[in-house]
Write a protein that holds these residues in place. Structure first.
Motif, PDB file in Angstrom:
ATOM      1  N   THR A 164       6.630  -9.228  13.730  1.00  0.00           N
ATOM      2  CA  THR A 164       5.227  -8.839  13.573  1.00  0.00           C
ATOM      3  C   THR A 164       5.162  -7.406  13.062  1.00  0.00           C
ATOM      4  O   THR A 164       5.788  -6.505  13.610  1.00  0.00           O
ATOM      5  CB  THR A 164       4.487  -8.966  14.919  1.00  0.00           C
ATOM      6  OG1 THR A 164       4.461 -10.338  15.296  1.00  0.00           O
ATOM      7  CG2 THR A 164       3.058  -8.449  14.799  1.00  0.00           C
ATOM      8  N   ARG A 165       4.391  -7.212  12.013  1.00  0.00           N
ATOM      9  CA  ARG A 165       4.401  -5.939  11.298  1.00  0.00           C
ATOM     10  C   ARG A 165       3.026  -5.277  11.323  1.00  0.00           C
ATOM     11  O   ARG A 165       2.005  -5.933  11.107  1.00  0.00           O
ATOM     12  CB  ARG A 165       4.826  -6.169   9.842  1.00  0.00           C
ATOM     13  CG  ARG A 165       4.903  -4.908   8.999  1.00  0.00           C
ATOM     14  CD  ARG A 165       6.029  -4.009   9.475  1.00  0.00           C
ATOM     15  NE  ARG A 165       5.998  -2.728   8.782  1.00  0.00           N
ATOM     16  CZ  ARG A 165       6.680  -2.479   7.664  1.00  0.00           C
ATOM     17  NH1 ARG A 165       7.442  -3.421   7.135  1.00  0.00           N
ATOM     18  NH2 ARG A 165       6.614  -1.291   7.095  1.00  0.00           N
ATOM     19  N   ALA A 166       3.017  -3.983  11.611  1.00  0.00           N
ATOM     20  CA  ALA A 166       1.805  -3.173  11.516  1.00  0.00           C
ATOM     21  C   ALA A 166       2.015  -2.180  10.368  1.00  0.00           C
ATOM     22  O   ALA A 166       2.840  -1.278  10.462  1.00  0.00           O
ATOM     23  CB  ALA A 166       1.541  -2.450  12.827  1.00  0.00           C
ATOM     24  N   ARG A 167       1.274  -2.380   9.299  1.00  0.00           N
ATOM     25  CA  ARG A 167       1.376  -1.513   8.114  1.00  0.00           C
ATOM     26  C   ARG A 167       0.266  -0.479   8.164  1.00  0.00           C
ATOM     27  O   ARG A 167      -0.897  -0.801   8.401  1.00  0.00           O
ATOM     28  CB  ARG A 167       1.258  -2.373   6.854  1.00  0.00           C
ATOM     29  CG  ARG A 167       1.159  -1.604   5.550  1.00  0.00           C
ATOM     30  CD  ARG A 167       1.074  -2.558   4.374  1.00  0.00           C
ATOM     31  NE  ARG A 167      -0.034  -3.508   4.509  1.00  0.00           N
ATOM     32  CZ  ARG A 167      -1.295  -3.226   4.167  1.00  0.00           C
ATOM     33  NH1 ARG A 167      -1.617  -2.021   3.678  1.00  0.00           N
ATOM     34  NH2 ARG A 167      -2.240  -4.148   4.296  1.00  0.00           N
ATOM     35  N   ARG A 168       0.620   0.758   7.929  1.00  0.00           N
ATOM     36  CA  ARG A 168      -0.385   1.820   8.002  1.00  0.00           C
ATOM     37  C   ARG A 168      -1.210   1.873   6.719  1.00  0.00           C
ATOM     38  O   ARG A 168      -0.674   1.859   5.607  1.00  0.00           O
ATOM     39  CB  ARG A 168       0.272   3.177   8.264  1.00  0.00           C
ATOM     40  CG  ARG A 168      -0.751   4.290   8.509  1.00  0.00           C
ATOM     41  CD  ARG A 168      -0.191   5.433   9.284  1.00  0.00           C
ATOM     42  NE  ARG A 168      -1.241   6.388   9.646  1.00  0.00           N
ATOM     43  CZ  ARG A 168      -1.072   7.390  10.492  1.00  0.00           C
ATOM     44  NH1 ARG A 168       0.117   7.562  11.088  1.00  0.00           N
ATOM     45  NH2 ARG A 168      -2.066   8.217  10.764  1.00  0.00           N
ATOM     46  N   ASP A 169      -2.514   1.921   6.910  1.00  0.00           N
ATOM     47  CA  ASP A 169      -3.453   2.053   5.797  1.00  0.00           C
ATOM     48  C   ASP A 169      -4.450   3.140   6.187  1.00  0.00           C
ATOM     49  O   ASP A 169      -5.460   2.872   6.848  1.00  0.00           O
ATOM     50  CB  ASP A 169      -4.157   0.725   5.539  1.00  0.00           C
ATOM     51  CG  ASP A 169      -5.128   0.802   4.357  1.00  0.00           C
ATOM     52  OD1 ASP A 169      -4.978   1.719   3.531  1.00  0.00           O
ATOM     53  OD2 ASP A 169      -6.038  -0.046   4.292  1.00  0.00           O
ATOM     54  N   GLY A 170      -4.165   4.368   5.802  1.00  0.00           N
ATOM     55  CA  GLY A 170      -5.009   5.487   6.209  1.00  0.00           C
ATOM     56  C   GLY A 170      -4.936   5.708   7.703  1.00  0.00           C
ATOM     57  O   GLY A 170      -3.855   5.923   8.266  1.00  0.00           O
ATOM     58  N   ASP A 171      -6.058   5.622   8.367  1.00  0.00           N
ATOM     59  CA  ASP A 171      -6.114   5.822   9.814  1.00  0.00           C
ATOM     60  C   ASP A 171      -6.047   4.515  10.589  1.00  0.00           C
ATOM     61  O   ASP A 171      -6.306   4.489  11.796  1.00  0.00           O
ATOM     62  CB  ASP A 171      -7.414   6.561  10.191  1.00  0.00           C
ATOM     63  CG  ASP A 171      -7.426   7.997   9.690  1.00  0.00           C
ATOM     64  OD1 ASP A 171      -6.333   8.587   9.566  1.00  0.00           O
ATOM     65  OD2 ASP A 171      -8.527   8.512   9.407  1.00  0.00           O
ATOM     66  N   ASP A 172      -5.698   3.422   9.896  1.00  0.00           N
ATOM     67  CA  ASP A 172      -5.638   2.111  10.539  1.00  0.00           C
ATOM     68  C   ASP A 172      -4.242   1.516  10.467  1.00  0.00           C
ATOM     69  O   ASP A 172      -3.452   1.826   9.565  1.00  0.00           O
ATOM     70  CB  ASP A 172      -6.604   1.132   9.862  1.00  0.00           C
ATOM     71  CG  ASP A 172      -8.059   1.461  10.129  1.00  0.00           C
ATOM     72  OD1 ASP A 172      -8.339   2.199  11.091  1.00  0.00           O
ATOM     73  OD2 ASP A 172      -8.912   0.973   9.367  1.00  0.00           O
ATOM     74  N   TRP A 173      -3.969   0.625  11.433  1.00  0.00           N
ATOM     75  CA  TRP A 173      -2.855  -0.309  11.323  1.00  0.00           C
ATOM     76  C   TRP A 173      -3.426  -1.623  10.821  1.00  0.00           C
ATOM     77  O   TRP A 173      -4.493  -2.059  11.284  1.00  0.00           O
ATOM     78  CB  TRP A 173      -2.192  -0.566  12.676  1.00  0.00           C
ATOM     79  CG  TRP A 173      -1.444   0.563  13.327  1.00  0.00           C
ATOM     80  CD1 TRP A 173      -1.710   1.116  14.543  1.00  0.00           C
ATOM     81  CD2 TRP A 173      -0.288   1.236  12.828  1.00  0.00           C
ATOM     82  NE1 TRP A 173      -0.800   2.097  14.836  1.00  0.00           N
ATOM     83  CE2 TRP A 173       0.086   2.197  13.798  1.00  0.00           C
ATOM     84  CE3 TRP A 173       0.464   1.137  11.648  1.00  0.00           C
ATOM     85  CZ2 TRP A 173       1.177   3.050  13.637  1.00  0.00           C
ATOM     86  CZ3 TRP A 173       1.552   1.989  11.482  1.00  0.00           C
ATOM     87  CH2 TRP A 173       1.900   2.922  12.458  1.00  0.00           C
TER      88      TRP A 173
END
Length: 381
Positions: free
Chosen positions: A139-148
């Motif tokens: 399971t992957r959490a990719r960072r996009d600005g201030d969000d996962w």
């Protein structure tokens, strides 16, 4: 460890809670395959059961770990092992990392409602094809600005169909193995989050167990528990507490099962004499009671070590391994002593036999505990 009158009064209150709020409904909840967590948890919270060791500023009781041990033992005596486990998930599996490492905002928004029983929590680590091998987590959490932005699947998730939020372990970097994971609070009403299915199990029927899907679920990076990239280490600490819940509750479950079986053996006549007069029966029940006493003594020693701030990884692994195997032996013997009646679904021994089997699998299988211990002993396991 010397227990006080305060410990005794607390034990009595938990036992009363189990007998009045869980046991009368156990059969119906088992049949339904789920229990009403949002109705029961506030009642458990009223006794402080969901935040015994947590800071009063977060709504906790500020008690020491000895009270958590007593609570787990008494919950283990419940007629519904699934409900007892669900309460254990809320109090000793999904929330310890949040209480220890979470920001003030996360504790306010998620820990406090969990302690109050107004929110149901769950721990989401296991995946469909990884089992106990956390290093293979995908399971992957990719960072996009201030969000996962989180994508993946989680499996065997207790409280999964009713949870308001999950403590998720996900990869937050490209580092492999045990590195680059983080613990993240994920509200279950987030877009892209869904329950794929509720899983049917051999036992613990009243505990809802789910497969979860995260499809580009977006949560703030501020929802990370503790330090980014330290999730694996934090989860290992949380696992140690989880394993002690299993060991503590096993003592309560085995105590009650043996007590009930001794009573049956004294009342049941076979060939003109009480079943308890047969030496093998008497000796076997006594031998198992002695082993439960040893586990209780070990648990107490682990509790004292934990209170002293010592590393209990080894002793908790020993407790979990021993508890799982002992629970299976007790359940099998109790069913055998009851004979044909014990094999009937209408008899409590059948449920105990099914429920006990999870003890050597959930929270780290026996083989995983042996691997941990072997490595600590310097063996190339």
């Amino acid at each position: 460890m010397r227990f006080t009158d305060e410990h005794a009064a607390f034990r009595s209150s938990v036992r009363s809670f189990v007998s009045s709020e869980i046991d009368p409904h156990a059969d119906a909840w088992e049949e339904a395959g789920v229990f009403p967590a949002h109705d029961l948890f506030p009642k458990a919270a009223a006794l402080g059961l969901l935040g015994l060791e947590y800071d009063p500023q977060d709504g906790g009781e500020g008690a020491d770990h000895s009270f958590q041990m007593i609570a787990a033992e008494e919950l283990g005596r419940s007629a519904s092992a699934g409900v007892a486990m669900a309460i254990g998930v809320q109090s000793m599996m999904a929330t310890p990392s949040l209480a220890r490492y979470g920001s003030a905002e996360l504790r306010r928004d998620y820990l406090a409602p969990a302690i109050a029983g107004t929110a149901v929590a769950s721990i989401a680590v296991t995946e469909p094809d990884t089992g106990s091998d956390v290093a293979r987590l995908r399971t992957r959490a990719r960072r996009d600005g201030d969000d996962w932005v989180i994508t993946g699947r989680k499996f065997y998730i207790t409280n999964g169909t009713q949870a308001d939020w999950i403590c998720l372990l996900a990869r937050t970097s490209d580092e492999g193995g045990y590195r680059g994971m983080s613990q993240i609070v994920v509200p279950t009403d987030s877009p892209g989050f869904s329950v794929a299915r509720s899983l049917r199990k051999l036992g613990n029927h009243s505990s809802d167990t789910a497969e979860l899907v995260l499809d580009d679920v977006r949560v703030p990076v501020s929802s990370t528990i503790g330090e980014i990239g330290r999730g694996f280490q934090q989860q290992m600490e949380q696992f140690v507490i989880e394993r002690m819940y299993a060991a503590y509750s096993t003592v309560g479950a085995c105590d009650l099962a043996l007590e009930r079986t001794r009573r049956y053996a004294l009342e049941r006549e076979v060939f003109g004499t009480p079943l308890a007069s047969k030496q093998y029966i008497a000796f076997r029940l006594t031998e198992l009671a002695a082993q439960v006493d040893l586990l209780r003594s070990h648990n107490t020693a682990v509790c004292e070590a934990y209170l002293a701030g010592e590393d209990i990884t080894r002793s908790a692994s020993v407790a979990k391994l021993t508890a799982g195997r002992l629970f299976r032996d007790v359940a099998d013997t109790c069913l055998q002593v009851h004979g044909g009646a014990g094999y009937l679904e209408e008899t409590w021994t059948a449920r105990l036999f099914r429920d006990a089997r999870l003890g050597s699998i959930g929270g780290g299988a026996d083989e995983v505990m042996l691997q941990v211990l072997a490595r600590m002993d310097g063996l190339p396991a």
